[in-house]
Scaffold this motif. Structure first.
Motif, PDB file in Angstrom:
ATOM      1  N   LEU A 114       0.845  -1.198   0.000  1.00 64.31           N
ATOM      2  CA  LEU A 114       0.000   0.000   0.000  1.00 64.31           C
ATOM      3  C   LEU A 114       0.876   1.242   0.000  1.00 64.31           C
ATOM      4  N   GLU A 124      -8.814   1.507  -2.175  1.00 66.60           N
ATOM      5  CA  GLU A 124      -9.581   0.275  -2.375  1.00 66.60           C
ATOM      6  C   GLU A 124      -8.930  -0.673  -3.384  1.00 66.60           C
ATOM      7  N   GLN A 127      -5.740  -2.139  -1.907  1.00 67.68           N
ATOM      8  CA  GLN A 127      -5.958  -3.193  -0.917  1.00 67.68           C
ATOM      9  C   GLN A 127      -6.400  -4.493  -1.583  1.00 67.68           C
ATOM     10  N   ARG A 131      -4.243  -7.992  -1.378  1.00 69.13           N
ATOM     11  CA  ARG A 131      -4.800  -9.281  -0.944  1.00 69.13           C
ATOM     12  C   ARG A 131      -4.536 -10.369  -1.989  1.00 69.13           C
ATOM     13  N   ASP A 154      -2.801  -0.387   8.073  1.00 65.07           N
ATOM     14  CA  ASP A 154      -3.583  -1.139   7.089  1.00 65.07           C
ATOM     15  C   ASP A 154      -2.795  -2.344   6.575  1.00 65.07           C
ATOM     16  N   ILE A 158      -4.370  -6.077   7.048  1.00 65.42           N
ATOM     17  CA  ILE A 158      -4.669  -6.952   5.916  1.00 65.42           C
ATOM     18  C   ILE A 158      -3.861  -8.240   5.997  1.00 65.42           C
TER      19      ILE A 158
END
Length: 277
Positions: A114, A124, A127, A131, A154, A158
């Motif tokens: 990120l 968004e 992320q 993932r 974050d 995650i």
């Protein structure tokens, strides 16, 4: 810009043992052909930096990095889509990365993560892409190489939600001592670049972090052509300059240079399985 600012730093005397540059961008440094790659890695080896991991930030550079790993046995690759490009990440890109990551010269999935500093991709899609890369790293059993810029919490969230891969490397670690402890406690590997040698006020917390990380979770990198270490900050960077970072960090940690080189090389060899690639 003055001529001096454009000049590469001098190639320093060779290290007392062979080091690994755990994260560089040979193509962005200007090495595009096999001969240019060989010349750049020869300069690194002259300074005692015997192996490098060249890292992709888009699909074209991922293709190139994998090819470069076949040109010289001192060069290894990492492939992923950089988070700042995540808004355009599509199924075709995923298919290419799925293919490339299986290559034996690829030793990590990265750099992914990120980046909340640059306004190139909203959080968004970053992320979502992060993932996906976490899942890819777990499926292929290779380390996850993380780009984390102003996104510490974050990133940790995650990783926790998805379940971190067996090996996670925070490229160009940018946190303070408290964040470093959180990463160390989670078992993550921290990679320190030239930023850890800077003398400005912003580097204070980073230098504190560099003192507390256990050596079996500690590697060094250049992130060349960026982040040239002190005292050459602002000049172009190449893999041989990891020599200067090691010199500075050995003094910071109160170790001999040889002790730190041997330790960081052993960690890089284990993390990236360099003897198996």
């Amino acid at each position: 810009m003055s001529k001096r600012k454009r000049e590469l730093p001098p190639v320093p005397e060779a290290l007392p043992a062979s080091a690994v540059d755990a994260h560089t961008h040979l193509d962005a440094c200007g090495a595009k052909t096999p001969d240019e790659v060989r010349a750049m890695v020869d300069r690194a080896q002259a300074a005692g930096v015997g192996r490098v991991v060249t890292v992709a930030d888009d699909i074209a550079s991922a293709e190139w990095a994998v090819e470069a790993s076949t040109w010289d046995d001192r060069v290894f690759a990492a492939v992923a889509l950089h988070p700042t490009r995540a808004k355009d990440f599509d199924d075709a890109d995923r298919q290419v990365l799925e293919r490339l990551v299986a290559h034996p010269g690829v030793v990590a999935v990265g750099e992914t993560g990120l980046d909340y500093y640059w306004d190139y991709s909203p959080p968004e899609p970053q992320q979502e892409a992060f993932r996906w890369h976490i899942d890819l790293a777990k499926r292929v059993g290779k380390p996850l190489m993380i780009h984390d810029r102003e996104a510490h919490q974050d990133i940790l969230r995650i990783l926790s939600e998805e379940g971190a891969p067996e090996t996670v490397v925070f490229h160009c670690f940018s946190g303070d001592a408290e964040f470093a402890r959180s990463c160390v406690d989670a078992g993550y590997v921290l990679s320190f670049a030239g930023t850890a040698t800077f003398r400005n006020a912003n580097a204070k917390g980073l230098r504190e972090a560099a003192q507390l990380v256990p050596l079996d979770q500690f590697v060094v990198e250049t992130d060349a052509p960026f982040l040239t270490p002190h005292p050459f900050r602002g000049r172009p960077n190449e893999p041989y300059c990891v020599n200067y970072t090691l010199q500075d960090l050995a003094e910071l940690r109160g170790m001999t240079l040889e002790e730190l080189v041997v330790a960081t090389t052993a960690t890089a060899e284990r993390v990236f399985r360099l003897d198996q690639a």
